[in-house]
Structures are given as structure tokens and as C-alpha cells.
Design an enzyme around this catalytic site. Sequence first.
Site, PDB file in Angstrom:
ATOM      1  N   LYS A 172      91.620 -63.954  28.341  1.00 15.55           N
ATOM      2  CA  LYS A 172      91.883 -64.347  29.993  1.00 15.55           C
ATOM      3  C   LYS A 172      93.758 -64.279  29.899  1.00 15.55           C
ATOM      4  CE  LYS A 172      92.623 -68.618  33.251  1.00 15.55           C
ATOM      5  NZ  LYS A 172      92.093 -69.755  33.219  1.00 15.55           N
ATOM      6  N   GLU A 175      96.247 -81.026  39.239  1.00 14.73           N
ATOM      7  CA  GLU A 175      95.536 -80.815  37.569  1.00 14.73           C
ATOM      8  C   GLU A 175      95.876 -82.182  36.396  1.00 14.73           C
ATOM      9  OE1 GLU A 175      95.050 -77.715  33.608  1.00 14.73           O
ATOM     10  OE2 GLU A 175      95.588 -77.407  35.800  1.00 14.73           O
ATOM     11  N   GLU A 203      94.734 -65.839  46.227  1.00 16.21           N
ATOM     12  CA  GLU A 203      94.355 -67.243  46.041  1.00 16.21           C
ATOM     13  C   GLU A 203      95.990 -67.806  45.797  1.00 16.21           C
ATOM     14  OE1 GLU A 203      93.318 -69.106  41.533  1.00 16.21           O
ATOM     15  OE2 GLU A 203      91.750 -67.723  42.233  1.00 16.21           O
TER      16      GLU A 203
END
Length: 497
Positions: free
Chosen positions: A255, A305, A484
Amino acid sequence: MPAIPTSVNLFQSCQDLHQFLLNCQQTLTEQVQKKVISISVEILPVDPLVVLQEICEPHQLHFYLEKQIIGKTNTEKNTLAIAAIDAATHLTVTSGNRFSQARAFIQSCLNNTIVLGATHLPFSGPHFFCSFTFFEQDSQINLHISQNGNYQEKPSINSHFPSATIFLPQWQITQKNNRCILVINTVITTSINIKNISQRIWQKYQQITQINNTSLSSLIKPRGNLRKINPNHLQDFKKSVASALDLINSNSLKKIVLAHAIDIYSQTPVNLIKSLNNLRFIYPDCYVFSTSNGKGQNFIGASPERLISINNNQLITDALAGSAPRGKTSTQDVKLAKNLLCSEKDLREHQFVIDFIIKHLQDLGLNPHYPSQPHLLQLSNIQHLWTPITTEISQNIHLLEILAELHPTPAVAGVPRDTAQQQIHNFETFERSLYAAPIGWIDYQGNGEFVVGIRSALIDGDRTRLYAGAGIVAGSKPEKELAEVQLKLQTLLKALV
């Protein structure tokens, strides 16, 4: 560090305050030539953002954090807001182990601090406000305007923000559950003029306690004359995603989080306070934050977050990864949520973050717990897979020690972490600075909270740089990741005034 609860009101008169500070000065010796005096007092409720607006000067360090808190019944909502203004003392770190330097600085200050006043109230006593850049050392790239009016990237010796900034504010105002606590911190030395400092504190105290709350009571219309300088760079982001997928398919990475930045120019300087006010109205479920460098630049955002929170030896951290837009109708919204919860690609990306956090907490000797299935964190324009992770910590583990282990998580860097960070340098043409980095506070009892500086922007007068990123894993589609990022960039665009 002595903590002295007292029923004496040091702000009954300027003479009382002067006499107390004079007594403190007379306790100084050749061995102890400096002390920090931290006085906590409850005042009538006032909006900390209005206080920031009224008393903070552009050349002063500041910190602001606001978050809506949902009560145990899930119906009662309260707001926690903190404003920290001007530095009584501070540290900037440009090289070396910044987390250990920050910890040593805080402890050194506390060793010579007297805490008194309403110390029984939440958010009383000295708090240290911190910002750390994403990378230990950035490539130091800043924005400049060329003669034709376009922005150019040019190397610079000094970044807008150093690797770490830690400051103890002169003025800290916290509002929680409709109660307000004001903390005044001042440094006393053998040579300081006690009369002058007493009068300055007294006058500022009077100013704060007489502030009117009504100036920021509603949403403010965002400006519509913003000009995007580099919108075509979005196509470069798609190319970077495609190249990153090649590395993932070759097993060099599992990732990587790639960020994109767009630059906005406006005819007049962006209004920091009004923009923050809009963010807290539009995104009440996020951490609305702002921090400055004391040189005119401000870093603001509305982050979903939390990186770490410690309260009474209880730690909470968030695994937040895997995203989907909100639906335009309730039916579409439910469908998108179900698809996200069942998405093999997003669940795999989310699990990378969980596994990383669990391993690093266990490496510190902790025993973390988390639910077996992720929850949904639904914001106004986007929803995320979210897993809260909790553990009890011992008093001999400092918050900054944990922070050094966790930052950056795979939610903002990638897997493996070191390889992902190297590739981020290769793919991204701009400096991350505070983007996706830890921003938060630590109090004198070891409690604290840090958020991740995402959905954020760097404001520099009439120039603003907006940041957003997306996690790239096997199965990612460049077009979807671009969509996104564009959705996340709207977070700040909707709020700037």
C-alpha cells in the site's frame, strides 16, 4: 512540580497579582533562576475561537482545536474547544530525534513550574501544544509567484514549519460542557520587571473576560473568487497512481498513500477565523484545527482522524482507512455504506492499518483491544471504515514515545512504511509539511490528544495550498482514486472566506 489548589482570587485586583508574582520571584536562587507560573481560573463561558480572533497577533504562535463530543446517551452533544495563544516558552526542532527532544523540553519546563488555581477542573494547568511535520526532514519546497502570475515550486532553505514546534502558551482558554477554564502561563526570572508583567497580564485578563460571543454565531458565506493555479496537475496524480500500482503488482509495496495539492489564489487574504468558523459548522463531527508558525502562515483543517488520545492512562487510537462517498438519497447512501463494509479492497486496506497499530502498541508492551468488525464513520460528504483501538498504559510510557512509534501509520504512508515513505518522495512534487502529520497537545499530567492533519490547507495571505490523499492498494483504480481526492479537496474549498 508543586500544584497548589487555592481559593485566593489572584485577579481580584492587579495589586494581588503583582504581590503573588513578586513573592514567586523572591524564591528564585542561583540554582533556580527561572520558574514558570501557571494559574488556572474559571471564567464565564466564552467562545475560544472569538478569543483567538480578539487577542492573537499574526506574529504570535497559536493553536486551535475543536471537536463535538457525543455524550453517553448518544443524544446529548457538547463541544470541546481549545485556543492557545502566544508562547510563554517554546522549542523548535530542525534536526535530531524530535520526539525525544520535545519530551525533554516539556519535562524541563515542568521541573520548574508552579501550578495553582482551579486545578480540580478539566483542562486546568499547563498544556504544551505541538506540531510535527510528516517527514523528519522535508525537501524544503515553497511557493513563489513568477512574473506571469503562475506559481512555481522553488527549493527554499527554510520550510514554513520546522520539523517540530512545541510551545507553552501565555493564554489558554478551553470551553467544555458550557464551562470555561482560562490558564495563564508566565515565566518569572530574577531580572524581569514584575510590575510590567503584572499589568500586562491584568489588562489581557480584563480583555478576555469582557469579550462578546456573538460575532461568530452562524455560517459565513464562503468566497467565490478563488482561482486554481494548477488544476491540470490532477492528471499527474492519476499517472502517479498507475505507477504506484506497478510497484504493488511487483510486490515492492502492499500500500502507498499518495497525496495531491492544489494551489488557490484569491484577491484578498483568506480570513483565518471565519474559515475556521465555517469548518466547525460544516464538519461538526471532525476535529477542526489551526496552528501557526508565528511568521504569517497558518495550517488549518477538519480532520476525521484521531491519531492518539490519552486520558487517565487510557489510550484510544483510530484505524481509519477505506472510503466511499455519501449518497444523494437515503437509499443510495445505505447502498454505498453496505458496499464499503463488504469491499474486499477497502477491508484489506483497513486491515493494514489495524495490524500496524496493534504490532507497534504490542512492541511497547501494551495490550490493545479492538472490535472484530469495523464501524462506519459517516461525515457530511464522505464515509470511512473506522476501528477504534484501546489499551491501558502504564505511567512510565510517555505519550510522545507512543506517537514516535505510530507516526506515520499506513493510513497516511503505506506498507511497508519505510519503502512507502521513500516512494512518496519520488511521486509527490510538493512538500507535505504538516499534511497528514501529528498535531495536538499534552498536559502536565501526561494526558493529551493528537489528530492527523488531513483534509487540510496551508494559508499564506492570499495564497492557499489544499491537500488531500488516497490509499493505493491492489485493485485501486486511478479514476476512482482521483475522484476520492477531488471529493476530499472540497472540504476546505467549501469553507474558505
